[in-house]
Write a protein that holds these residues in place. Structure first.
Motif, PDB file in Angstrom:
ATOM      1  N   LYS A  29      73.122  16.752  58.701  1.00 40.95           N
ATOM      2  CA  LYS A  29      74.508  16.529  59.090  1.00 40.95           C
ATOM      3  C   LYS A  29      74.846  15.046  59.200  1.00 40.95           C
ATOM      4  CE  LYS A  29      75.656  20.445  58.602  1.00 40.95           C
ATOM      5  NZ  LYS A  29      75.980  21.689  59.224  1.00 40.95           N
ATOM      6  N   GLN A  30      73.840  14.190  59.375  1.00 36.78           N
ATOM      7  CA  GLN A  30      74.149  12.788  59.652  1.00 36.78           C
ATOM      8  C   GLN A  30      74.820  12.077  58.482  1.00 36.78           C
ATOM      9  OE1 GLN A  30      69.922  11.116  59.986  1.00 36.78           O
ATOM     10  NE2 GLN A  30      71.112   9.428  59.182  1.00 36.78           N
ATOM     11  N   TYR A  31      74.749  12.667  57.305  1.00 40.40           N
ATOM     12  CA  TYR A  31      75.364  12.027  56.141  1.00 40.40           C
ATOM     13  C   TYR A  31      76.849  12.358  56.014  1.00 40.40           C
ATOM     14  CZ  TYR A  31      70.408  11.800  55.259  1.00 40.40           C
ATOM     15  OH  TYR A  31      69.069  11.586  55.413  1.00 40.40           O
ATOM     16  N   THR A  32      77.348  13.201  56.916  1.00 39.42           N
ATOM     17  CA  THR A  32      78.741  13.635  56.862  1.00 39.42           C
ATOM     18  C   THR A  32      79.675  12.491  57.257  1.00 39.42           C
ATOM     19  OG1 THR A  32      77.951  15.800  57.611  1.00 39.42           O
ATOM     20  CG2 THR A  32      80.338  15.420  57.667  1.00 39.42           C
ATOM     21  N   PRO A  33      80.615  12.135  56.406  1.00 46.61           N
ATOM     22  CA  PRO A  33      81.567  11.085  56.796  1.00 46.61           C
ATOM     23  C   PRO A  33      82.593  11.637  57.777  1.00 46.61           C
ATOM     24  CG  PRO A  33      82.116  11.940  54.624  1.00 46.61           C
ATOM     25  CD  PRO A  33      80.863  12.652  55.052  1.00 46.61           C
ATOM     26  N   PRO A  34      83.341  10.758  58.482  1.00 47.41           N
ATOM     27  CA  PRO A  34      84.414  11.256  59.353  1.00 47.41           C
ATOM     28  C   PRO A  34      85.463  11.995  58.533  1.00 47.41           C
ATOM     29  CG  PRO A  34      84.059   8.891  59.670  1.00 47.41           C
ATOM     30  CD  PRO A  34      83.249   9.303  58.489  1.00 47.41           C
ATOM     31  N   TYR A  35      86.210  12.890  59.179  1.00 46.18           N
ATOM     32  CA  TYR A  35      87.228  13.645  58.470  1.00 46.18           C
ATOM     33  C   TYR A  35      88.310  12.724  57.913  1.00 46.18           C
ATOM     34  CZ  TYR A  35      91.111  16.521  57.271  1.00 46.18           C
ATOM     35  OH  TYR A  35      92.139  17.081  56.571  1.00 46.18           O
ATOM     36  N   SER A  36      88.765  13.005  56.710  1.00 48.79           N
ATOM     37  CA  SER A  36      89.926  12.319  56.152  1.00 48.79           C
ATOM     38  C   SER A  36      90.741  13.325  55.344  1.00 48.79           C
ATOM     39  CB  SER A  36      89.475  11.171  55.245  1.00 48.79           C
ATOM     40  OG  SER A  36      90.577  10.729  54.456  1.00 48.79           O
ATOM     41  N   ASP A  37      92.085  13.213  55.434  1.00 45.19           N
ATOM     42  CA  ASP A  37      92.960  14.066  54.621  1.00 45.19           C
ATOM     43  C   ASP A  37      92.791  13.768  53.143  1.00 45.19           C
ATOM     44  OD1 ASP A  37      93.994  14.953  56.975  1.00 45.19           O
ATOM     45  OD2 ASP A  37      95.906  13.891  56.805  1.00 45.19           O
ATOM     46  N   SER A  38      92.339  12.561  52.860  1.00 46.19           N
ATOM     47  CA  SER A  38      92.222  12.115  51.479  1.00 46.19           C
ATOM     48  C   SER A  38      90.847  11.478  51.265  1.00 46.19           C
ATOM     49  CB  SER A  38      93.345  11.123  51.163  1.00 46.19           C
ATOM     50  OG  SER A  38      93.240  10.678  49.832  1.00 46.19           O
ATOM     51  N   ALA A  39      89.822  12.299  51.423  1.00 47.33           N
ATOM     52  CA  ALA A  39      88.447  11.789  51.336  1.00 47.33           C
ATOM     53  C   ALA A  39      88.041  11.568  49.877  1.00 47.33           C
ATOM     54  CB  ALA A  39      87.485  12.774  51.994  1.00 47.33           C
ATOM     55  N   THR A  40      87.311  10.506  49.651  1.00 44.74           N
ATOM     56  CA  THR A  40      86.742  10.258  48.334  1.00 44.74           C
ATOM     57  C   THR A  40      85.641  11.278  48.107  1.00 44.74           C
ATOM     58  OG1 THR A  40      87.070   7.918  48.732  1.00 44.74           O
ATOM     59  CG2 THR A  40      85.659   8.502  46.882  1.00 44.74           C
ATOM     60  N   ASN A  41      85.665  11.949  46.958  1.00 49.31           N
ATOM     61  CA  ASN A  41      84.611  12.931  46.719  1.00 49.31           C
ATOM     62  C   ASN A  41      83.307  12.226  46.374  1.00 49.31           C
ATOM     63  OD1 ASN A  41      82.978  15.097  45.338  1.00 49.31           O
ATOM     64  ND2 ASN A  41      84.762  16.278  45.961  1.00 49.31           N
ATOM     65  N   PRO A  42      82.190  12.657  46.984  1.00 44.76           N
ATOM     66  CA  PRO A  42      80.915  11.985  46.709  1.00 44.76           C
ATOM     67  C   PRO A  42      80.474  12.069  45.254  1.00 44.76           C
ATOM     68  CG  PRO A  42      80.576  13.954  48.038  1.00 44.76           C
ATOM     69  CD  PRO A  42      82.050  13.726  47.984  1.00 44.76           C
ATOM     70  N   ASP A  43      81.058  12.986  44.482  1.00 48.98           N
ATOM     71  CA  ASP A  43      80.642  13.067  43.072  1.00 48.98           C
ATOM     72  C   ASP A  43      81.212  11.917  42.241  1.00 48.98           C
ATOM     73  OD1 ASP A  43      83.275  13.705  42.227  1.00 48.98           O
ATOM     74  OD2 ASP A  43      82.905  15.849  42.457  1.00 48.98           O
ATOM     75  N   GLY A  44      82.171  11.191  42.816  1.00 45.03           N
ATOM     76  CA  GLY A  44      82.702  10.022  42.119  1.00 45.03           C
ATOM     77  C   GLY A  44      83.740  10.338  41.053  1.00 45.03           C
ATOM     78  N   VAL A  45      84.014  11.623  40.787  1.00 42.76           N
ATOM     79  CA  VAL A  45      85.000  11.960  39.756  1.00 42.76           C
ATOM     80  C   VAL A  45      86.140  12.838  40.253  1.00 42.76           C
ATOM     81  CG1 VAL A  45      83.569  11.649  37.711  1.00 42.76           C
ATOM     82  CG2 VAL A  45      83.509  13.831  38.904  1.00 42.76           C
ATOM     83  N   SER A  46      85.872  13.705  41.209  1.00 38.14           N
ATOM     84  CA  SER A  46      86.940  14.606  41.667  1.00 38.14           C
ATOM     85  C   SER A  46      88.015  13.816  42.394  1.00 38.14           C
ATOM     86  CB  SER A  46      86.366  15.663  42.622  1.00 38.14           C
ATOM     87  OG  SER A  46      85.423  16.452  41.964  1.00 38.14           O
ATOM     88  N   THR A  47      89.229  14.325  42.355  1.00 39.72           N
ATOM     89  CA  THR A  47      90.317  13.656  43.055  1.00 39.72           C
ATOM     90  C   THR A  47      90.115  13.774  44.564  1.00 39.72           C
ATOM     91  OG1 THR A  47      91.533  15.712  42.805  1.00 39.72           O
ATOM     92  CG2 THR A  47      92.077  13.937  41.277  1.00 39.72           C
TER      93      THR A  47
END
Ligand code: HEC
Ligand code: HEC
Length: 440
Positions: free
Chosen positions: A109-127
């Motif tokens: 769980k420690q790798y979870t970023p804080p919540y954001s309505d517009s989070a950058t997807n970790p895959d680097g391609v998804s919107t």
């Protein structure tokens, strides 16, 4: 989720790129650099040592019988104990108050970023999309902040105030350790001390290697150096299952296991919120109590409220400006999922095979998953009628018509199950029993 995910799948590429990041050494055992934010310590910091004491202290509950470990059992990857098959747990002063959601694992769980309505997807391609945060609806930004929820919830540990929690710590055998970690005068300010309780529990969950072990068969296979140079191979069935995971079943689109932008990877989640139309679970008391709560629905993301660690209130979550996120829940990691008793936020599924079959046949055979009333299948029955339109009908394996041939064959489903079984921590080559159904 990844769009057009089938085109982006390349298990070999993913595997190689994980291997390419190299290794670091942890007490003679090799640990992958996808654990790079963990300090390789053999002893815990004073803060984490206090956190360990707190994690197992039943005095921190009004009942004096419930600790974090009661629901998050270290013997089951910090999910509910394997002997406990309830979809939700009972807490409160006399352990009779039912909860509303299933207990998630606390591993990775420690790798979870804080919540954001517009989070950058970790895959680097998804919107960008809603992502991150702790709990099924992301209403805590950090593991430290999350701690206020169970400590003060009337149906969990049920302490009546921050002061009540701090008083327990002050009278605990580890009070001196707490002072050594946070200052001799720490008990003079209740708010500071309560915040430090959260920080200590966070430090424990981040430093103790058992929360972030990377010791599954999958890890040893994908990062060969982890297994002391002795390659661990997946069986034929497990290998086929990995292909189903990446291609036919499209699981990878949300349970993303590739490298993460900025470092790390293989977490089997992209932290996004999705709405799979999870069936209602009538075994949850809140769903059954029609008189008290006639219209109770767990709407997930769109109704989340944040805990306020300073004032110990629940404060409104900063919501996306749309009801379309009602029914969306956080995509959980699939690491250690194979040892769970209940699955999804409401614990409606009780086996991994059932979960896989739900994904595969939700749309081709909905009557298998939702009740039929007067000859009509009540599809998406855990959402109010007006909100059923928000269920995901586009991501494979969803989107087929009733009666169509599902994406996965029965063999695909069985193989996928075999692959998911390789994600359980604590694998020891030659010792961990091999599922006999997962060999050939
Ligand atoms: C009564 C059972 C119970 C107890 C006791 C309990 N938890 Fe939980 N925990 C849950 C449930 C259920 C959830 C999911 C809650 C939600 O989504 O609203 C959860 C969620 C979490 C999460 C978020 C995980 C994620 O996937 O985002 C963390 C971290 C956590 N708990 C840590 C703790 C700690 C630390 C303690 C002790 C202070 C604790 N829990 C006590 C049942 C429990
Ligand atoms: C569109 C995104 C998406 C896709 C595609 C997807 N999942 Fe999920 N998965 C989720 C979400 C969101 C949840 C939680 C839903 C809930 O709690 O109601 C979940 C939950 C799960 C769980 C339960 C884990 C737990 O701890 O309770 C399992 C197991 C799982 N998925 C496996 C799979 C498999 C196998 C596939 C491929 C056949 C797949 N998923 C495809 C988003 C997705």
């Amino acid at each position: 989720m990844l769009e057009n995910s089938q085109a982006l799948r390349d298990p070999v590429r993913v595997k190689r790129s994980l291997f390419a990041v190299g290794i670091c050494i942890l007490g003679g055992l090799a640990a992958p650099t996808h654990a790079q934010s963990i300090t390789p310590v053999t002893t815990l910091s004073p803060q984490a040592q206090v956190g360990q004491q707190l994690f197992f202290d039943t005095n921190l509950s009004a009942s004096k019988q419930m600790s974090c470990a009661t629901c998050h059992d270290p013997n089951n990857h910090y999910a509910q104990p394997t002997t406990n098959t309830n979809p939700v747990q009972f807490g409160g002063p006399s352990l009779t108050a039912p909860g509303f959601r299933a207990v998630p694992t606390l591993t990775y769980k420690q790798y979870t970023p804080p919540y954001s309505d517009s989070a950058t997807n970790p895959d680097g391609v998804s919107t960008n999309s809603p992502g991150g945060g702790f709990t099924w609806d992301g209403r805590a930004d950090t593991q430290a902040q999350q701690v206020a929820i169970p400590l003060l919830s009337s149906f969990e540990m049920a302490n009546t105030s921050q002061a009540a929690v701090v008083a327990v710590v002050q009278n605990a055998s580890y009070a001196a350790l707490f002072q050594a970690a946070y200052g001799t005068d720490v008990f003079s300010n209740t708010q500071t001390a309560f915040t430090d309780v959260g920080l200590a529990l966070q430090a424990y969950q981040q430093e103790d290697p058992s929360f972030n072990a990377f010791t599954s068969k999958y890890d040893y296979w994908s990062t060969v150096a982890l297994s002391n140079g002795k390659p661990v191979n997946l069986t034929a069935a497990e290998t086929r299952g990995y292909t189903v995971f990446n291609y036919t079943g499209n699981c990878f689109a949300c349970h993303y296991n590739g490298p993460i932008t900025g470092g790390g990877g293989a977490l089997f989640t992209d932290f996004t919120y999705e709405n799979p139309g999870t069936p209602r679970n009538s075994k949850i008391p809140a769903n059954a109590t029609k008189i008290l709560l006639p219209t109770y629905y767990d709407l997930g993301l769109c109704t989340a409220v944040n805990p306020d660690p300073i004032n110990a209130y629940l404060i409104p979550h900063v919501l996306p400006g749309s009801a379309s996120l009602c029914g969306s829940f956080k995509t959980p990691t699939l690491r250690n999922t194979a040892t769970r008793n209940v699955f999804f936020h409401n614990g409606v599924f009780t086996s991994l095979a059932q979960v896989i079959d739900f994904y595969n046949t939700r749309d081709t055979n909905p009557g298998k998953w939702y009740p039929t009333v007067n000859g009509v299948v009540q599809k998406y029955n855990d959402l109010p009628t007006a909100m059923k339109i928000y269920v995901d009908t586009t991501d494979v394996p969803f989107g087929l018509s009733p009666g169509a041939t599902p994406f996965m064959t029965a063999q695909n489903e069985a193989d996928l199950l075999c692959f998911l079984e390789t994600l359980t921590d604590g694998y020891v080559a030659g010792v961990t029993p091999q599922d006999p159904n997962c060999v050939n």
